[in-house]
Design an enzyme around this catalytic site. Structure first.
Site, PDB file in Angstrom:
ATOM      1  N   PHE A 106      38.651  44.529  29.336  1.00  0.00           N
ATOM      2  CA  PHE A 106      38.640  42.984  29.125  1.00  0.00           C
ATOM      3  C   PHE A 106      36.813  42.920  30.166  1.00  0.00           C
ATOM      4  CE2 PHE A 106      38.882  40.324  33.402  1.00  0.00           C
ATOM      5  CZ  PHE A 106      39.030  39.452  32.752  1.00  0.00           C
ATOM      6  N   LEU A 110      34.712  40.772  32.402  1.00  0.00           N
ATOM      7  CA  LEU A 110      34.217  38.879  33.326  1.00  0.00           C
ATOM      8  C   LEU A 110      33.226  40.000  34.089  1.00  0.00           C
ATOM      9  CD1 LEU A 110      35.162  36.845  34.310  1.00  0.00           C
ATOM     10  CD2 LEU A 110      36.765  37.357  35.765  1.00  0.00           C
ATOM     11  N   GLU A 113      29.690  41.049  36.457  1.00  0.00           N
ATOM     12  CA  GLU A 113      28.351  41.393  36.006  1.00  0.00           C
ATOM     13  C   GLU A 113      27.747  41.884  37.093  1.00  0.00           C
ATOM     14  OE1 GLU A 113      26.711  37.810  34.391  1.00  0.00           O
ATOM     15  OE2 GLU A 113      27.868  37.432  32.361  1.00  0.00           O
ATOM     16  N   PRO A 114      26.740  42.516  36.954  1.00  0.00           N
ATOM     17  CA  PRO A 114      25.602  43.163  38.424  1.00  0.00           C
ATOM     18  C   PRO A 114      26.188  42.043  38.883  1.00  0.00           C
ATOM     19  CG  PRO A 114      25.031  43.228  36.396  1.00  0.00           C
ATOM     20  CD  PRO A 114      26.074  42.240  35.644  1.00  0.00           C
ATOM     21  N   ARG A 158      55.982  72.117  57.030  1.00  0.00           N
ATOM     22  CA  ARG A 158      55.091  72.745  58.597  1.00  0.00           C
ATOM     23  C   ARG A 158      55.702  72.705  59.092  1.00  0.00           C
ATOM     24  NH1 ARG A 158      50.376  74.996  58.455  1.00  0.00           N
ATOM     25  NH2 ARG A 158      48.914  74.331  60.229  1.00  0.00           N
ATOM     26  N   GLU A 172      40.713  43.336  40.180  1.00  0.00           N
ATOM     27  CA  GLU A 172      41.082  42.775  39.792  1.00  0.00           C
ATOM     28  C   GLU A 172      41.464  40.955  41.042  1.00  0.00           C
ATOM     29  OE1 GLU A 172      42.565  43.954  37.479  1.00  0.00           O
ATOM     30  OE2 GLU A 172      42.318  42.323  36.240  1.00  0.00           O
ATOM     31  N   GLU A 188      39.814  39.892  49.766  1.00  0.00           N
ATOM     32  CA  GLU A 188      39.428  39.066  50.623  1.00  0.00           C
ATOM     33  C   GLU A 188      40.087  37.227  50.144  1.00  0.00           C
ATOM     34  OE1 GLU A 188      37.903  41.353  50.499  1.00  0.00           O
ATOM     35  OE2 GLU A 188      37.984  41.849  53.049  1.00  0.00           O
TER      36      GLU A 188
END
Ligand SMILES: Cc1cc2nc3c(=O)[nH]c(=O)nc-3n(C[C@H](O)[C@H](O)[C@H](O)COP(=O)(O)OP(=O)(O)OC[C@H]3O[C@@H](n4cnc5c(N)ncnc54)[C@H](O)[C@@H]3O)c2cc1C
Length: 387
Positions: free
Chosen positions: A121, A123, A125-126, A268, A363, A367
């Site tokens: 998928f 969507l 871009e740089p 432990r 995804e 924020e």
């Protein structure tokens, strides 16, 4: 339609047992070597997981979202990357099933259900991640074809994919294309221009892909002519499923981190007693278990809402936000409970600590989730309280 509860429990138990027996013992080895989990992917095919959300009429298992989420949790309990192999594939299948033409459904879904064709998928871009409107990849109409030009970033499963659900700009706006390709580093005008080295989430590839004059037929526009310019709308709908996948993955990692902490706290000893006799450790375990339980309930609530066909952006956002922050917190706390050993490769907790942050970013960052949640809440309030 809800999956038969017995069938769902049986499937989840089968996958859980396979993860215990065949994934957990080798996961860290694969992960450290950044090796693609070929045998595990073959087994996931055999379980039918590539078709978990695809309708039965196209050869899929047609599982409800809750069962799908439970399976993603089980896989991630062993190794989070395994759920990543399925996530973009399932998003692409969901896009085709919901918004594709009959022809597109018949052509692609049966081969996707078996895993014969694996999907990516694409969507981001740089220069366009959170700001999806900013994408620049262009699809120029030319007779019966479109010419694709641009660079796509962060394409998980991009190299091995035989199909890419691609967002590109047409004169009408953002449009989604179903681009078929051969798996491998190049095909026609498409090339894998970079494999991105990552902190965690290893084993499966995340790549930069370049489209240079690659031609696709007009019939690859998702939804046909009616789908022109609707790509963003289509994608946002399917991302709700992606966010439930991420939340479920986060629960898997959080559960693994918690179990590791529990186990270690029995083994432990310090000052003559197991460390779980110290109240400071007990309080950590109590907080961890409480947040883990809350995470599971949020996934359930989002999955049930999505399954009812209702808009689930708020619930999926809440689940993704809370579960991913919890996974990171529990991985950190588990590492602290392991003391110095938690910082070594002797225990898998270091892997959980590296895998968990992806769920905070992927995804849609957390924020952005807060923006989605707040916007959705305000819209609901306005609808319920007309002035
Ligand atoms: C390992 C990995 C795999 C991925 N796989 C895929 C994939 O298969 N397909 C795909 O399409 N994408 C994929 N992504 C991309 C991912 O979805 C993006 O990285 C993500 O959406 C964030 O975009 P960005 O990296 O450009 O960050 P940016 O958008 O540049 O954000 C940078 C920072 O600014 C914050 N920010 C941005 N805008 C706002 C705002 N309006 N208000 C407040 N804060 C804001 C962000 O939260 C973040 O903290 C993947 C990413 C990773 C790391």
């Amino acid at each position: 339609m809800a999956t038969d509860p017995e069938l769902a429990d049986e499937l989840v138990a089968t996958v859980r047992e396979w993860v215990r027996k065949d994934v957990i013992p080798v996961a860290s080895e694969y992960e450290h070597a950044d090796r693609y989990p070929e045998p595990m992917v073959e087994q996931m095919k055999a379980f039918g997981l590539f078709g978990s959300r695809i309708p039965e009429e196209y050869g899929g298992l047609e599982l409800d979202v809750l069962t799908y989420a439970r399976l993603m949790e089980e896989l991630s309990y062993g190794w989070m990357s395994l759920a990543g192999v399925l996530n973009t594939h399932t998003i692409a299948a969901n896009l085709i099933e919901r918004f594709g033409t009959d022809e597109q459904r018949k052509t692609h879904l049966p081969r996707m259900a078996t895993g014969e064709v694996r999907a990516a998928f694409s969507l981001s871009e740089p220069d366009a991640g959170s700001d999806t409107q900013a994408i620049r990849c262009k699809a120029a109409p030319d007779g019966d074809e479109y010419i694709l030009d641009g660079t796509k970033m962060w394409v998980t499963n991009g190299e091995r994919a035989g199909l890419v659900a691609l967002a590109a700009k047409t004169p009408e706006g953002i449009t989604c294309f179903i681009v078929e390709k051969d798996p491998g580093p190049s095909f026609g005008g498409i090339s894998v221009s970079k494999t991105i080295p990552k902190l965690g989430y290893k084993g499966i590839e995340t790549v930069e892909m370049t489209y240079a004059g690659h031609r696709v037929p007009r019939s690859t526009v998702l939804g046909g002519e009616a789908g022109l310019g609707k790509g963003r709308h289509f994608i946002l709908g399917s991302l709700e499923l992606g966010r439930i996948n991420i939340a479920a993955r986060a629960v898997g990692v959080a559960r693994a981190a918690f179990d590791a902490a529990m186990k270690y706290s029995h083994e432990r000893e310090t000052f003559g007693v197991p460390i779980n006799k110290h109240q400071a450790i007990q309080f950590k375990l109590a907080d961890m278990a409480t947040k883990l339980e809350a995470s599971k309930l949020l996934v359930r609530s989002a999955a049930e809402k999505f399954e009812r066909g209702e808009r689930a952006d708020v619930e999926a956002g809440m689940a993704k936000l809370f579960c991913s922050e919890t996974a990171f917190e529990l991985a950190t706390e588990s590492m602290r409970i392991h003391g110095g050993y938690g910082y070594t490769q002797e225990f898998p907790v270091e892997r959980y600590y590296r895998d968990a942050p992806l769920m905070i970013i992927g995804e849609g960052t957390n924020e952005i989730q807060r923006i989605v949640i707040a916007r959705g809440l305000l819209a609901r309030w306005a609808a319920e309280h007309p002035s």
